[in-house]
Design a protein around this motif. Structure first.
Motif, short mmCIF file in Angstrom:
data_model
loop_
_atom_site.label_atom_id
_atom_site.label_comp_id
_atom_site.label_asym_id
_atom_site.label_seq_id
_atom_site.Cartn_x
_atom_site.Cartn_y
_atom_site.Cartn_z
N THR A 167 -13.22 8.95 5.38
CA THR A 167 -13.82 9.69 4.27
C THR A 167 -13.62 11.21 4.38
O THR A 167 -14.14 11.95 3.55
CB THR A 167 -15.32 9.40 4.19
N ARG A 168 -12.85 11.66 5.39
CA ARG A 168 -12.58 13.10 5.50
C ARG A 168 -11.81 13.59 4.29
O ARG A 168 -11.07 12.85 3.66
CB ARG A 168 -11.78 13.39 6.77
N ALA A 169 -11.98 14.86 3.97
CA ALA A 169 -11.31 15.44 2.80
C ALA A 169 -9.80 15.43 2.97
O ALA A 169 -9.28 15.66 4.07
CB ALA A 169 -11.79 16.87 2.60
N LEU A 170 -9.10 15.14 1.89
CA LEU A 170 -7.64 15.21 1.85
C LEU A 170 -7.24 16.32 0.90
O LEU A 170 -7.85 16.50 -0.15
CB LEU A 170 -7.04 13.90 1.33
N ILE A 171 -6.21 17.07 1.26
CA ILE A 171 -5.65 18.06 0.35
C ILE A 171 -4.33 17.49 -0.13
O ILE A 171 -3.41 17.30 0.66
CB ILE A 171 -5.45 19.43 1.04
N LEU A 172 -4.27 17.19 -1.42
CA LEU A 172 -3.09 16.57 -2.01
C LEU A 172 -2.63 17.40 -3.20
O LEU A 172 -3.44 18.06 -3.86
CB LEU A 172 -3.40 15.15 -2.49
N THR A 173 -1.35 17.36 -3.49
CA THR A 173 -0.81 18.03 -4.67
C THR A 173 -0.68 17.02 -5.79
O THR A 173 -0.13 15.94 -5.60
CB THR A 173 0.56 18.65 -4.35
N GLY A 174 -1.19 17.37 -6.94
CA GLY A 174 -1.08 16.51 -8.11
C GLY A 174 -0.82 17.36 -9.34
O GLY A 174 -0.79 18.59 -9.27
N MET B 73 0.85 -1.18 0.00
CA MET B 73 0.00 0.00 0.00
C MET B 73 0.89 1.23 0.00
O MET B 73 1.93 1.27 0.63
CB MET B 73 -0.92 -0.02 1.22
N GLY B 74 0.48 2.27 -0.70
CA GLY B 74 1.26 3.50 -0.79
C GLY B 74 0.87 4.51 0.27
O GLY B 74 -0.08 4.32 1.05
N TYR B 75 1.60 5.60 0.29
CA TYR B 75 1.39 6.65 1.27
C TYR B 75 -0.03 7.20 1.23
O TYR B 75 -0.67 7.40 2.26
CB TYR B 75 2.40 7.78 1.03
N ILE B 76 -0.55 7.47 0.04
CA ILE B 76 -1.89 8.05 -0.08
C ILE B 76 -2.95 7.07 0.43
O ILE B 76 -3.87 7.47 1.13
CB ILE B 76 -2.17 8.48 -1.54
N GLU B 77 -2.79 5.79 0.11
CA GLU B 77 -3.74 4.79 0.61
C GLU B 77 -3.64 4.66 2.13
O GLU B 77 -4.65 4.51 2.82
CB GLU B 77 -3.49 3.43 -0.05
N ASP B 78 -2.41 4.72 2.67
CA ASP B 78 -2.23 4.68 4.13
C ASP B 78 -2.92 5.87 4.80
O ASP B 78 -3.59 5.73 5.82
CB ASP B 78 -0.75 4.68 4.51
N LEU B 79 -2.73 7.05 4.20
CA LEU B 79 -3.35 8.26 4.74
C LEU B 79 -4.87 8.15 4.70
O LEU B 79 -5.56 8.50 5.65
CB LEU B 79 -2.87 9.47 3.95
N ARG B 80 -5.40 7.64 3.59
CA ARG B 80 -6.85 7.46 3.46
C ARG B 80 -7.37 6.50 4.51
O ARG B 80 -8.43 6.72 5.10
CB ARG B 80 -7.18 6.96 2.05
N ALA B 81 -6.63 5.45 4.81
CA ALA B 81 -7.04 4.49 5.85
C ALA B 81 -7.10 5.15 7.22
O ALA B 81 -7.95 4.81 8.05
CB ALA B 81 -6.09 3.30 5.87
N LEU B 82 -6.23 6.12 7.46
CA LEU B 82 -6.21 6.80 8.76
C LEU B 82 -7.35 7.81 8.91
O LEU B 82 -7.94 7.92 9.99
CB LEU B 82 -4.88 7.54 8.95
N VAL B 83 -7.67 8.56 7.84
CA VAL B 83 -8.66 9.63 7.96
C VAL B 83 -10.05 9.24 7.48
O VAL B 83 -10.99 10.02 7.63
CB VAL B 83 -8.20 10.91 7.22
#
Length: 53
Positions: free
Chosen positions: A13-20, A1-11
């Motif tokens: 359905t709360r909104a994430l602010i990511l740079t793409g 699992m990658g960083y973004i998936e790990d972060l999603r598992a922690l938070v």
């Protein structure tokens, strides 16, 4: 699992602010570049994972 998936598992359905990034490459004949991914055509771009270069 990658960083973004790990972060999603922690938070959850709360909104994430990511740079793409997405790019639009147009040639002299007004054609634009697309990439095929998962049987879909998309513009090139995405997110970078923590530690990725």
């Amino acid at each position: 699992m990658g960083y973004i998936e790990d972060l999603r598992a922690l938070v959850g359905t709360r909104a994430l602010i990511l740079t793409g990034v997405t790019v639009l490459v147009i040639d002299q004949n007004n054609r634009f570049l697309m990439v095929q991914s998962d049987e879909m055509w998309k513009l090139p771009g995405g997110f970078i994972e923590l530690g990725e270069s």
